[in-house]
Design an enzyme around this catalytic site. Sequence first.
Site: not given
Length: 350
Positions: A149, A204, A178, A241
């Site tokens: 994400c 990542k 979240s 984000h």
Amino acid sequence: MQTRIEVGILGATGMVGQHFIKFLQGNPWFDLKWLGASDRSAGKKYKDAMTWHLAGGTPDSVAGLTVDECKPGNAPRLVFSAMDAGVATEIERAFAQAGHVVVSNSRNHRMEQDVPLLVPEINPDHLKLVPGQQRARGWKGQIVTNPNCSTIGLVMALGPLKQFGITKVIVTTMQAISGAGYPGVPSMDIMGNVIPFIGGEEEKMEMETQKILGDFAGDRIAPLAAKVSAHCNRVAVVDGHTETVSVEFSSKPSEPDLRQALESFRGLPQERNLPSAPPRPVIYMDAANRPQPRKDAERERGMAAFVGRLRVCHALDYKFVVLSHNTIRGAAGAAVLNAELMHSEGMLDS
Ligand code: NAP
């Protein structure tokens, strides 16, 4: 009228599974018919197997479905995976081996050489890895993944700028709670606070960005040869984000060149009018104090990346801010758009 394709969800009772259920409501191509979870949930009605955490309540279309075990056989050919990372590796492989098309949101297979890490607007050609994956592994099915994400917003902003020769990227994230699932970060830790560490996230972001922006090279992806440095922070925001990004380019583009590239950017999902594609994947915002998660993350059904504050960077070349919805474009919506692209490529034809 086109017949809808039956689909299932592996890990349907979890947080991301619920986002899949919500996002798939009303999809004109996919008809959600099967829900899988652990043996703790199997055999129960969906409404009794989980606690619904999203706004709007459990959709009627799934409330009465009986949850199945995540074993290949009963599920439809196309399954979306939102499974716990601790079990996803083996279960997703078993489904692919048995002929299922697994469109996964889990991190487990993302960095495997023959698995596409797909963002339909940015690297649709990476789907060309699939025939080699099937040959090498002897699978009738396949696994295709979507990024983390925090990676998604960064690559949607960098994709249109790749033409200028990206050599260095420094990104600092302000990630919503979240993204940690439910119950996530304890309220005593996050309220009025910033947590400057998310385990594994920086690695990542760096590796996934290089793979997604890399080039298809026959049986693998040659990663983008740019240095990427990520700082990841959890902040007291519910959804969305936000990331501040500095970039160095080899071709030294002008600011208007970059702005034009961002604003005019369209990909295959837009060209093909895929059902979940935002009309503009990147939306540039002129106001000096935008984008903001509370005001902008939900716009465009949570599927676009919002960019603003493009300006000169005195350390690298240019800097900007990007915002994307972490559980929609960063999870369920990303996987559904991946499957729509695959359908438009004929990859879901049996
Ligand atoms: P979660 O709420 O813990 O849900 C995990 C799901 O996996 C549940 O449906 C659970 O079923 C199922 N499961 C657990 N063990 C299983 C087993 N042995 N066999 C079959 N199913 C099993 O997790 P989540 O937050 O939704 O995250 C799911 C995946 O998405 C993870 O890989 C995560 O890293 C990734 N992800 C999450 C987010 C996010 O925003 N949360 C964002 C991006 C990616 P039961 O209910 O029966 O236990």
